[in-house]
Design an enzyme around this catalytic site. Sequence first.
Site, PDB file in Angstrom:
ATOM      1  CD  GLU A 286      -2.733   1.587   0.553  1.00  0.00           C
ATOM      2  OE1 GLU A 286      -2.413   1.595  -0.647  1.00  0.00           O
ATOM      3  OE2 GLU A 286      -3.849   1.954   0.959  1.00  0.00           O
ATOM      4  CG  ASP A 287      -0.884   4.873  -1.493  1.00  0.00           C
ATOM      5  OD1 ASP A 287      -1.570   4.274  -0.647  1.00  0.00           O
ATOM      6  OD2 ASP A 287      -1.360   5.730  -2.263  1.00  0.00           O
TER       7      ASP A 287
ATOM      8  CG  ASP B 132      -4.680   9.265   6.272  1.00  0.00           C
ATOM      9  OD1 ASP B 132      -3.946   9.851   7.072  1.00  0.00           O
ATOM     10  OD2 ASP B 132      -5.657   9.824   5.731  1.00  0.00           O
TER      11      ASP B 132
ATOM     12  NE  ARG C 263      -2.559   8.323  -9.688  1.00  0.00           N
ATOM     13  CZ  ARG C 263      -3.151   7.872  -8.584  1.00  0.00           C
ATOM     14  NH1 ARG C 263      -2.430   7.353  -7.609  1.00  0.00           N
ATOM     15  NH2 ARG C 263      -4.458   7.951  -8.436  1.00  0.00           N
TER      16      ARG C 263
ATOM     17  CB  VAL D 209       2.769  13.199   0.963  1.00  0.00           C
ATOM     18  CG1 VAL D 209       3.310  13.795   2.251  1.00  0.00           C
ATOM     19  CG2 VAL D 209       2.130  11.846   1.219  1.00  0.00           C
TER      20      VAL D 209
ATOM     21  CG  ASP E 151      -4.021  10.714  -6.447  1.00  0.00           C
ATOM     22  OD1 ASP E 151      -3.905   9.843  -5.573  1.00  0.00           O
ATOM     23  OD2 ASP E 151      -5.104  11.273  -6.709  1.00  0.00           O
TER      24      ASP E 151
ATOM     25  CE  LYS F  71      -0.650  11.391   5.257  1.00  0.00           C
ATOM     26  NZ  LYS F  71      -1.768  12.195   4.716  1.00  0.00           N
TER      27      LYS F  71
HETATM   28  P1  IMP Z   1      -7.010   5.397   5.004  1.00  0.00           P
HETATM   29  O1  IMP Z   1      -8.123   4.464   4.667  1.00  0.00           O
HETATM   30  O2  IMP Z   1      -7.490   6.634   5.701  1.00  0.00           O
HETATM   31  O3  IMP Z   1      -5.883   4.752   5.746  1.00  0.00           O
HETATM   32  O4  IMP Z   1      -6.519   5.990   3.646  1.00  0.00           O
HETATM   33  C1  IMP Z   1      -5.580   5.458   2.905  1.00  0.00           C
HETATM   34  C2  IMP Z   1      -5.612   6.035   1.520  1.00  0.00           C
HETATM   35  O5  IMP Z   1      -5.922   7.432   1.501  1.00  0.00           O
HETATM   36  C3  IMP Z   1      -4.257   5.925   0.906  1.00  0.00           C
HETATM   37  O6  IMP Z   1      -4.099   4.687   0.293  1.00  0.00           O
HETATM   38  C4  IMP Z   1      -4.266   7.059  -0.069  1.00  0.00           C
HETATM   39  O7  IMP Z   1      -4.872   6.631  -1.260  1.00  0.00           O
HETATM   40  C5  IMP Z   1      -5.127   8.100   0.568  1.00  0.00           C
HETATM   41  N1  IMP Z   1      -4.279   9.100   1.226  1.00  0.00           N
HETATM   42  C6  IMP Z   1      -4.065   9.248   2.551  1.00  0.00           C
HETATM   43  N2  IMP Z   1      -3.212  10.235   2.797  1.00  0.00           N
HETATM   44  C7  IMP Z   1      -2.856  10.735   1.595  1.00  0.00           C
HETATM   45  C8  IMP Z   1      -1.946  11.768   1.180  1.00  0.00           C
HETATM   46  O8  IMP Z   1      -1.298  12.435   1.986  1.00  0.00           O
HETATM   47  N3  IMP Z   1      -1.832  11.957  -0.158  1.00  0.00           N
HETATM   48  C9  IMP Z   1      -2.527  11.230  -1.084  1.00  0.00           C
HETATM   49  N4  IMP Z   1      -3.361  10.247  -0.743  1.00  0.00           N
HETATM   50  C10 IMP Z   1      -3.527  10.000   0.584  1.00  0.00           C
HETATM   51 MG    MG Z   2      -4.529   4.363  -1.740  1.00  0.00          MG
END
Ligand code: IMP
Ligand code: MG
Length: 181
Positions: A101-102, A105, A167, A155, A161, A133
């Site tokens: 995963e990128d 969050d 990207r 970021v 993106d 994060k």
């Molecule tokens: P989560 O479900 O809140 O953990 O979100 C994860 C997804 O939100 C990541 O895979 C990203 O696609 C997107 N995301 C979270 N933070 C960022 C950021 O800083 N930049 C771009 N995409 C983000």
């Molecule tokens: Mg994502």
Amino acid sequence: MDHSNYAIDEMISAKSIAARVEALAKEITANYNDADKLVVVGLLRGSFVFIADLVRELKMPVEVDFLEVSSYGDAMTSSREVRILKDLRGEINGLDVLLVEDIVDTGHTMHHVQALLKSREPRSLEVCALLDKPSRREVEVDVRWIGFEIPDEFVVGYGIDYAQRNRNLPFIGKVRLSDPS
Ligand code: IMP
Ligand code: MG
């Protein structure tokens, strides 16, 4: 946010990313040294650059597959469920799976995707995320390998993106909204 009105400040250089990816790949290779093969599953689209670099540093037989889920967005959504937009091509039952995963969050995406993949009964399932994060976490997720912990900043770059842009940046940068005046 107005897409045209922002700047990007470098946060993690391409060189630092490359060094970290190499180190991660060493740890991952060591972890699976008795496995026949590893199925590396990239979560589209943000992981595509990371997974490309990572698999080239893995010294073992690897299969690559991709999964795309809908993001729940940030407005009006109470359930925070994710929907499968593009499923895996292959079966993972009984196999060693590494989910790539990128960014982790809030953790909701990982939480749901991990549950989905676990229900298919892989032999093992681990997660490698380029960025974490931790201060944003809402649900606990088990992430085995993390590239970099970052603060609560938005970021872009290295596959990640902002409104589908940026990207292709070779580094990771933080988005700074320009002064509207
Ligand atoms: P989560 O479900 O809140 O953990 O979100 C994860 C997804 O939100 C990541 O895979 C990203 O696609 C997107 N995301 C979270 N933070 C960022 C950021 O800083 N930049 C771009 N995409 C983000
Ligand atoms: Mg994502």
